[in-house]
Write a protein that holds these residues in place. Structure first.
Motif, PDB file in Angstrom:
ATOM      1  N   VAL A   7       0.840  -1.190   0.000  1.00 46.84           N
ATOM      2  CA  VAL A   7       0.000   0.000   0.000  1.00 46.84           C
ATOM      3  C   VAL A   7       0.872   1.235   0.000  1.00 46.84           C
ATOM      4  CG1 VAL A   7      -1.744   1.284   1.277  1.00 46.84           C
ATOM      5  CG2 VAL A   7      -1.863  -1.195   1.182  1.00 46.84           C
ATOM      6  N   GLU A  41     -12.036   1.817  -3.144  1.00 46.61           N
ATOM      7  CA  GLU A  41     -11.570   0.444  -3.369  1.00 46.61           C
ATOM      8  C   GLU A  41     -12.542  -0.556  -2.746  1.00 46.61           C
ATOM      9  OE1 GLU A  41      -9.055  -0.327  -5.211  1.00 46.61           O
ATOM     10  OE2 GLU A  41      -8.049   1.606  -5.405  1.00 46.61           O
ATOM     11  N   THR A  43     -12.188  -3.364  -0.447  1.00 42.24           N
ATOM     12  CA  THR A  43     -11.244  -3.955   0.500  1.00 42.24           C
ATOM     13  C   THR A  43     -11.860  -5.196   1.117  1.00 42.24           C
ATOM     14  OG1 THR A  43     -10.182  -1.843   1.018  1.00 42.24           O
ATOM     15  CG2 THR A  43      -9.997  -3.597   2.662  1.00 42.24           C
ATOM     16  N   ASN A 219      -8.267  -4.472  -2.952  1.00 37.29           N
ATOM     17  CA  ASN A 219      -7.361  -4.210  -1.843  1.00 37.29           C
ATOM     18  C   ASN A 219      -7.604  -5.299  -0.801  1.00 37.29           C
ATOM     19  OD1 ASN A 219      -5.526  -2.495  -0.199  1.00 37.29           O
ATOM     20  ND2 ASN A 219      -7.332  -2.200   1.072  1.00 37.29           N
ATOM     21  N   HIS A 231      -1.017  -6.488   3.338  1.00 39.96           N
ATOM     22  CA  HIS A 231      -1.973  -5.476   2.903  1.00 39.96           C
ATOM     23  C   HIS A 231      -1.568  -4.989   1.519  1.00 39.96           C
ATOM     24  CE1 HIS A 231      -4.185  -1.430   3.968  1.00 39.96           C
ATOM     25  NE2 HIS A 231      -4.768  -2.121   3.004  1.00 39.96           N
ATOM     26  N   GLY A 232      -2.475  -5.124   0.564  1.00 36.48           N
ATOM     27  CA  GLY A 232      -2.194  -4.669  -0.789  1.00 36.48           C
ATOM     28  C   GLY A 232      -3.064  -5.390  -1.795  1.00 36.48           C
ATOM     29  N   ARG A 233      -2.703  -5.325  -3.053  1.00 37.23           N
ATOM     30  CA  ARG A 233      -3.454  -6.039  -4.084  1.00 37.23           C
ATOM     31  C   ARG A 233      -3.228  -7.538  -3.923  1.00 37.23           C
ATOM     32  NH1 ARG A 233      -2.217  -4.144  -9.934  1.00 37.23           N
ATOM     33  NH2 ARG A 233      -0.157  -4.865  -9.296  1.00 37.23           N
TER      34      ARG A 233
END
Length: 271
Positions: A7, A41, A43, A219, A231-233
């Motif tokens: 992120v 996003e 999430t 996300n 945490h991220g794609r």
């Protein structure tokens, strides 16, 4: 476990700083969690049972007050907002909601409009249209006149989703919205959340089904033992090593043949 994050700083209306949360006199569930919910996003929060997923979601929705740390909504502590003002910005579908006896589907969904009512602004055509749209979007418009207590678990779950949609909040938090739903309705609900996100809403889900989480998330937040460990794609953070460490599950991670997203294949070592 060291956290993995892809992120980068971005616009976020909702964030948590150093969140330490527990229930009553019980031990701490969240251990100094920092979280950023990127605006616009979809999430998805995943992790094993009792890792703190729902606790984090309820803390972000101010259903739980942290022992220390703070939740920020538009840069201000969320507890500083009057309840109705917060509810016009942030909608929540918790786990296991209960409806009053004898209430109809349309009346329950209409309760999603409560944050918009004031002494000077009573029920309006805009409220009526919001309820109609929510019933249609959740695919329960044919159930509008039915009593909620007559419905199946899956039907009730979609009615609760409709009530959350009727709030028309820019941020929507859903705790395990696919519970009780068969696979076709799971895909239907997740497709709806993706459409909401693509239309500009910020959507946060707690899910157990990893294949669906990785397919729909833009996300991803992975939790383990009260902390965020990735945490991220999904395509950037999901690895076989991560899944084995978090779920104690030997596996392979391959590209989904349809989406290219990560797909977890458990390895049965006793086969």
């Amino acid at each position: 476990m060291t956290a993995t994050s892809t992120v980068t700083p971005t616009t976020a209306r909702l964030a948590g700083q150093e969140l330490r949360v527990g229930y009553g006199r019980d031990g701490e569930i969240l251990h100094g969690v920092d979280v950023l919910i990127p605006e616009g996003e979809l999430t998805v929060i995943v992790g094993p049972n009792a890792c703190g997923k729902s606790t984090l979601l309820k803390t972000l929705a101010r259903m739980l007050a942290p022992r220390s740390g703070s939740v920020l909504l538009d840069g201000q502590p969320i507890q500083s907002y009057p309840p109705k003002a917060a509810a016009r910005t942030l909608g929540l579908l918790p786990q296991g909601p209960t409806a009053p006896d004898g209430i109809t589907v349309s009346d329950l969904v209409a309760r999603g409009r409560y944050p918009h009512q004031t002494l000077l602004r009573q029920w309006s055509p805009a409220d009526e249209q919001a309820v109609v749209d929510a019933l249609i979007d959740a695919n329960v418009d044919d159930l509008a006149a039915r009593n909620v207590d007559e419905l199946s678990g899956g039907q009730r779950q979609r009615v609760w989703i409709a009530m959350a949609l009727a709030q028309q909040t820019p941020i929507l938090l859903l705790d395990e919205p696919t519970t009780y739903l068969d696979i076709s309705h799971q895909v239907e609900v997740l497709g709806l959340t993706r459409r909401l996100q693509r239309a500009g809403r910020t959507v946060v889900l707690v899910l157990h089904e990893l294949h669906l989480a990785f397919r729909y998330a833009t996300n991803l937040i992975v939790m383990h033992e009260g902390q965020i460990v990735a945490h991220g794609r999904p395509e950037d953070v999901v690895t076989a090593e991560l899944i084995e460490r978090v779920y104690d599950l030997p596996c392979r991670v391959i590209p989904d043949p349809v989406t290219g997203r990560p797909l977890v294949l458990p390895l049965d070592l006793d086969a």
